[in-house]
Design an enzyme around this catalytic site. Structure first.
Site, short mmCIF file in Angstrom:
data_model
loop_
_atom_site.label_atom_id
_atom_site.label_comp_id
_atom_site.label_asym_id
_atom_site.label_seq_id
_atom_site.Cartn_x
_atom_site.Cartn_y
_atom_site.Cartn_z
N ASP A 187 2.03 -2.82 4.30
CA ASP A 187 3.19 -2.63 3.80
C ASP A 187 4.27 -3.30 4.83
O ASP A 187 3.86 -3.16 5.98
CB ASP A 187 3.63 -1.18 3.61
CG ASP A 187 4.62 -1.13 2.52
OD1 ASP A 187 4.21 -0.68 1.23
OD2 ASP A 187 5.80 -1.35 2.81
N PRO B 237 3.10 4.39 -0.76
CA PRO B 237 2.91 5.51 -0.01
C PRO B 237 1.13 5.69 0.35
O PRO B 237 1.12 6.84 1.10
CB PRO B 237 3.58 6.57 -0.53
CG PRO B 237 3.47 6.25 -1.94
CD PRO B 237 3.61 5.04 -2.26
N GLY B 238 0.57 5.31 -0.47
CA GLY B 238 -0.96 5.27 0.11
C GLY B 238 -1.76 6.06 -1.09
O GLY B 238 -2.95 6.22 -0.91
N SER B 239 -1.17 6.42 -1.93
CA SER B 239 -1.88 6.89 -3.22
C SER B 239 -3.26 6.16 -3.44
O SER B 239 -4.32 6.67 -3.81
CB SER B 239 -0.87 7.29 -4.71
OG SER B 239 -0.49 5.90 -4.71
N LYS B 240 -2.98 4.78 -3.78
CA LYS B 240 -4.28 4.07 -4.13
C LYS B 240 -5.15 3.83 -3.00
O LYS B 240 -6.29 3.44 -3.24
CB LYS B 240 -3.69 2.78 -5.01
CG LYS B 240 -2.70 3.06 -6.39
CD LYS B 240 -2.23 2.10 -6.92
CE LYS B 240 -1.28 2.50 -7.91
NZ LYS B 240 -0.02 3.19 -7.40
N ASP C 65 4.73 -9.08 5.94
CA ASP C 65 5.48 -9.35 4.74
C ASP C 65 4.23 -9.98 4.02
O ASP C 65 3.29 -10.51 4.28
CB ASP C 65 6.42 -10.67 4.89
CG ASP C 65 6.55 -11.45 3.49
OD1 ASP C 65 7.25 -10.95 2.59
OD2 ASP C 65 5.91 -12.39 3.38
N CYS D 89 4.84 -0.43 -12.40
CA CYS D 89 4.96 0.79 -13.07
C CYS D 89 6.21 0.53 -13.93
O CYS D 89 7.20 1.23 -13.85
CB CYS D 89 5.22 1.93 -12.27
SG CYS D 89 6.46 1.65 -10.69
N ALA E 267 0.60 -1.16 -0.10
CA ALA E 267 -0.08 -0.02 0.05
C ALA E 267 0.82 1.28 -0.27
O ALA E 267 0.29 2.19 -0.64
CB ALA E 267 -1.06 0.04 1.29
N ASP F 148 -0.16 -3.91 -6.37
CA ASP F 148 0.38 -2.80 -7.14
C ASP F 148 1.80 -3.42 -6.58
O ASP F 148 2.46 -2.89 -5.83
CB ASP F 148 0.16 -1.55 -6.54
CG ASP F 148 0.66 -0.58 -7.36
OD1 ASP F 148 1.07 -0.77 -8.64
OD2 ASP F 148 1.10 0.48 -7.01
#
Lengths: 158, 336
Positions: free
Chosen positions: B151, B130-133, B178, B252, B128, B199
């Site tokens: 995370d 840095p939390g954008s999604k 983990d 990405c 997760a 992600d």
């Protein structure tokens, strides 16, 4: 350690929160750290969260909303936005200029007129929600002609 | 390809791999040209705190920014600041400190637009930070349902917690484990989710515009290593998905080993199918062949986002639907 706030304690808390006009808290509340209250709006029950914590370990639940002080309950910077539709009491409106200083983490010094205005409305001291236009900027504490700033360091404008 | 006067240049192996992913000379030229430019200044309005209309007004009137909403009808929360900004200006405004918007690259907003978590869904964000999604999901779910944001790194978890706080996210439980271990434990508890986002940590080939140092740090060994981790992570996540539940696997990066190959592995081992992705940016079909490997034709339903197609960063996403909890028995394993 996970510690929930149960019905009776929540009732007591709500009584204190009436100070701001808050009448309901549709959240599951828990205590984290020293007198810090967190609010969870999700649909897991207390039992489910407890089991999850026992089996896996939860670091944080929901959002930090209140801090309980001897003088009353201080709403967190973000709680004033989460609960803004319920806030009706003990709100201080500040100017754009004052807001710029407040957002930097500085206290606000009140003019004599402003101080007098607060005295007229019995808002002489205590925690106040700080508002500028439509923006809620957290909570400050009115003491001796100044609003003491509680803006979290990481949220201050540099 | 001739040497260009750029600060960072791609390693020959990376350049060769990218060129073989692209269509023709014109496509290659456009890719390498845009790879050396800075990305657009894009933000996502945090609808938990403010409406897109009000935020746009504030940014335009109070800060003098010129705001474009490229997908205004369906996604008014996505905004681009068209005027030039000073370095760091996006993260220093009062509106940002108040959590009215999240600085997020447009392609990174796509996984959640494809997954569409809604109110009352249970949603697991496995990687997760840095939390954008996670913040995007919370806004789409209107702070209801339940989000587990995980995370495995303390430093990253602190950043995650801070961003969730800033955005006023209250329907979340934050966990530091983990990812594989977490999924095992969740599956053991029989706690399953309607929606999952994996992600995955990746080689970041899609982030050359915002992190040009990726040109230097890239190496093929890490692509192979990451692909191995991604397969385990995605497979573990599927164990926690409900039947009929949906999972987005995204990265990405452009490397097929980290994208189509991972999903192909899932298709071979789990009773799942891929779903069409409907997002507001131009995408290209996923690959069914890379070097000497062939992947399932279903992979055509996955989406590759190239920077030159939308003036964004690069991304890959795939929407997976779980049919049943059954696992497929592979032929070679059956014969043994």
């Amino acid at each position: 350690m996970l510690k929930f706030i149960y019905k009776n304690e929540k009732k007591e808390l709500l009584k204190k929160l009436e100070y701001y006009g808050i009448k309901e808290l549709p959240f599951l509340l828990s205590i984290s750290g020293k007198e810090k209250i967190r609010a969870y709006s999700g649909n897991l029950s207390m039992d489910e969260i407890t089991e999850l914590n026992q089996q896996i370990g939860i670091e944080l639940i929901g959002a930090y909303v209140f801090h309980i002080h001897d003088e009353g309950v201080r709403l967190s910077f973000d709680a004033v936005q989460i609960l803004k539709n319920q806030l009706t009491e003990n709100i201080i409106e500040i100017s754009e200029k004052q807001s710029a200083e407040f957002m930097k983490g500085n206290d606000i010094l009140l003019t004599k007129e402003e101080e007098q205005e607060f005295k007229n409305t019995n808002e002489t001291k205590g925690f106040k929600v700080i508002k500028c236009g439509n923006d809620f900027l957290g909570t400050g504490k009115l003491v001796d002609g100044r609003i003491v700033n509680y803006m979290p360091k990481e949220r201050r404008l540099r | 390809m001739e040497q260009k006067p750029y600060k960072y240049n791609p390693k020959p192996e990376f350049e060769e791999r990218m060129n073989s992913l692209l269509k023709n000379e014109e496509d290659k030229k456009e890719f390498w040209k845009i790879a050396h430019t800075e990305p657009l200044n894009s933000i996502r309005c945090n609808t938990l705190k403010i409406t897109p209309k009000e935020l746009k007004r504030k940014l335009e009137e109070d800060l003098g920014w010129k705001i474009k909403q490229p997908y205004e009808e369906d996604y008014p929360e996505i905004m681009i600041i068209e005027n030039s900004l000073k370095p760091g200006e996006l993260g220093r405004s009062k509106e940002h400190m108040l959590g009215y918007y999240y600085v997020q690259e447009i392609s990174s907003m796509m996984p959640l637009l494809a997954l569409k978590p809604s109110e009352n869904d249970s949603f697991l964000d496995l990687c997760a930070s840095p939390g954008s999604k996670t913040t995007q999901a919370a806004a789409m779910m209107k702070n209801s349902g339940n989000i587990i944001a995980n995370d495995n790194n303390l430093g990253r978890m602190v950043v995650l917690a801070s961003n969730l706080e800033k955005c006023g996210v209250s329907n979340v439980l934050i966990i530091k484990k983990d990812g594989v271990q977490l999924c095992k434990k969740l599956a053991k508890m029989n706690l399953k989710f309607d929606k999952i986002l994996v992600d995955a940590p990746c080689s970041g080939e899609g982030t050359l515009r915002s992190s040009p140092k990726s040109f230097i740090s890239w190496n093929i060994k890490s692509v192979y290593n990451l692909a191995r981790i991604q397969k385990i992570l995605a497979a573990s996540a599927l164990e926690c998905l409900k039947e009929d539940g949906e999972m987005i696997y995204s990265t990405c990066t452009h490397a097929p080993e980290e994208n189509e190959e991972v999903v192909d592995f899932l298709l071979k081992n789990f009773d799942i199918k891929l779903e069409e992705i409907k997002i507001p940016v131009k995408t290209r079909e996923g690959l069914t062949k890379w070097q000497k490997k062939e992947y399932s034709h279903e992979l055509r339903k996955s989406a590759r986002i190239y920077p030159q197609d939308n003036d964004t960063e690069g991304f890959f996403l795939c929407k997976i639907k779980k049919i049943s909890d059954k696992k497929k028995v592979r032929k070679n394993e059956n014969n043994n």
